[in-house]
Design a protein around this motif. Sequence first.
Motif, PDB file in Angstrom:
ATOM      1  N   GLU A  89      -9.393  18.112 -48.377  1.00 45.33           N
ATOM      2  CA  GLU A  89      -8.494  19.222 -48.667  1.00 45.33           C
ATOM      3  C   GLU A  89      -8.806  19.797 -50.047  1.00 45.33           C
ATOM      4  O   GLU A  89      -9.342  19.111 -50.914  1.00 45.33           O
ATOM      5  N   TYR A 132      -5.914  29.051 -45.944  1.00 45.90           N
ATOM      6  CA  TYR A 132      -5.760  27.958 -44.977  1.00 45.90           C
ATOM      7  C   TYR A 132      -7.066  27.688 -44.239  1.00 45.90           C
ATOM      8  O   TYR A 132      -7.488  26.533 -44.094  1.00 45.90           O
ATOM      9  N   ASP A 133      -7.710  28.737 -43.775  1.00 45.43           N
ATOM     10  CA  ASP A 133      -8.961  28.564 -43.043  1.00 45.43           C
ATOM     11  C   ASP A 133     -10.065  28.006 -43.931  1.00 45.43           C
ATOM     12  O   ASP A 133     -11.009  27.388 -43.434  1.00 45.43           O
ATOM     13  N   ARG A 137      -5.130  23.558 -49.315  1.00 46.35           N
ATOM     14  CA  ARG A 137      -3.823  23.066 -48.897  1.00 46.35           C
ATOM     15  C   ARG A 137      -2.817  23.020 -50.042  1.00 46.35           C
ATOM     16  O   ARG A 137      -1.633  22.766 -49.805  1.00 46.35           O
ATOM     17  N   TRP A 171       2.642  29.878 -37.098  1.00 50.28           N
ATOM     18  CA  TRP A 171       1.975  28.584 -37.199  1.00 50.28           C
ATOM     19  C   TRP A 171       1.674  28.184 -38.647  1.00 50.28           C
ATOM     20  O   TRP A 171       1.230  27.065 -38.909  1.00 50.28           O
ATOM     21  N   SER A 189       0.518  24.472 -45.002  1.00 52.41           N
ATOM     22  CA  SER A 189       0.322  23.677 -43.787  1.00 52.41           C
ATOM     23  C   SER A 189       0.336  24.598 -42.582  1.00 52.41           C
ATOM     24  O   SER A 189       0.865  25.709 -42.629  1.00 52.41           O
ATOM     25  N   SER A 191      -0.149  24.694 -37.929  1.00 49.40           N
ATOM     26  CA  SER A 191      -0.176  23.956 -36.665  1.00 49.40           C
ATOM     27  C   SER A 191      -1.400  24.266 -35.825  1.00 49.40           C
ATOM     28  O   SER A 191      -1.529  23.779 -34.712  1.00 49.40           O
ATOM     29  N   ARG A 192      -2.332  25.060 -36.343  1.00 52.84           N
ATOM     30  CA  ARG A 192      -3.567  25.319 -35.608  1.00 52.84           C
ATOM     31  C   ARG A 192      -4.753  24.887 -36.438  1.00 52.84           C
ATOM     32  O   ARG A 192      -4.677  24.820 -37.671  1.00 52.84           O
ATOM     33  N   PRO A 193      -5.880  24.558 -35.823  1.00 55.71           N
ATOM     34  CA  PRO A 193      -7.080  24.168 -36.585  1.00 55.71           C
ATOM     35  C   PRO A 193      -7.558  25.307 -37.478  1.00 55.71           C
ATOM     36  O   PRO A 193      -7.415  26.481 -37.142  1.00 55.71           O
ATOM     37  N   ALA A 194      -8.126  24.931 -38.597  1.00 54.19           N
ATOM     38  CA  ALA A 194      -8.671  25.929 -39.513  1.00 54.19           C
ATOM     39  C   ALA A 194      -9.946  26.540 -38.932  1.00 54.19           C
ATOM     40  O   ALA A 194     -10.741  25.858 -38.293  1.00 54.19           O
ATOM     41  N   VAL A 195     -10.121  27.819 -39.184  1.00 54.32           N
ATOM     42  CA  VAL A 195     -11.337  28.541 -38.776  1.00 54.32           C
ATOM     43  C   VAL A 195     -12.051  28.948 -40.043  1.00 54.32           C
ATOM     44  O   VAL A 195     -11.656  29.907 -40.701  1.00 54.32           O
TER      45      VAL A 195
END
Length: 203
Positions: A89, A132-133, A137, A171, A189, A191-195
């Motif tokens: 992170e 976020y992607d 964090r 999300w 934070s 709820s979906r994977p980072a791209v």
Amino acid sequence: FILPVLLLIALPAARGAEYVMAAEKKPKLISAIVWLALVILPVVLLYDGYKYYRGPIHVHRRLAVPSYEGQHPVVSAYQVVNQRARPGERVLPGIIYRYWLRPDLLLSLPSNQEWDQLYNQPHVEARWVYLYDAGVRFLVLDEFTHTHLLKLLGIKNGRVDQAAMSGLPLWLQVKRVVKSHRWSVYEISGSRPAVPPSGGLKR
């Protein structure tokens, strides 16, 4: 950056010492003041410098949270980040002081080019998603020296101002987890994977 100021303070003391030593009839009161200053001032400066320097030494020696006496608020903020951040992170530092971060977090700080990529995002919502992607964090923010980041990221009274953006995606959450004087820590934070963004912040 305070070295020039310290040098200016030293000049009158040096001139006073030169005057006292050169005078045939040395004034006792001035002599006492000059010699006392020459003895006490270096001791005070050395002790104060050691007190604040030993904190980062502990961090790098233990690779963990420092044991710091007379704790400064900014150190407390960094302790929270060092404890909560998981390997991989990243931290976005909106602050001058950075050396209390864990070594792995220091190594992943953004470069000037990466900051430019953040500034080029079209609006506030896109900037948070971008961070976020990119694996960011935590945001450590000095609300006195880095007020431009408050506006850049739409932060108002410790929260992302909904009037400054179309609204965070459902999300994605941004929460202030530390408020210590003028220093704050925000946790990102989702709820979906980072791209991972192309041409942006790199892990």
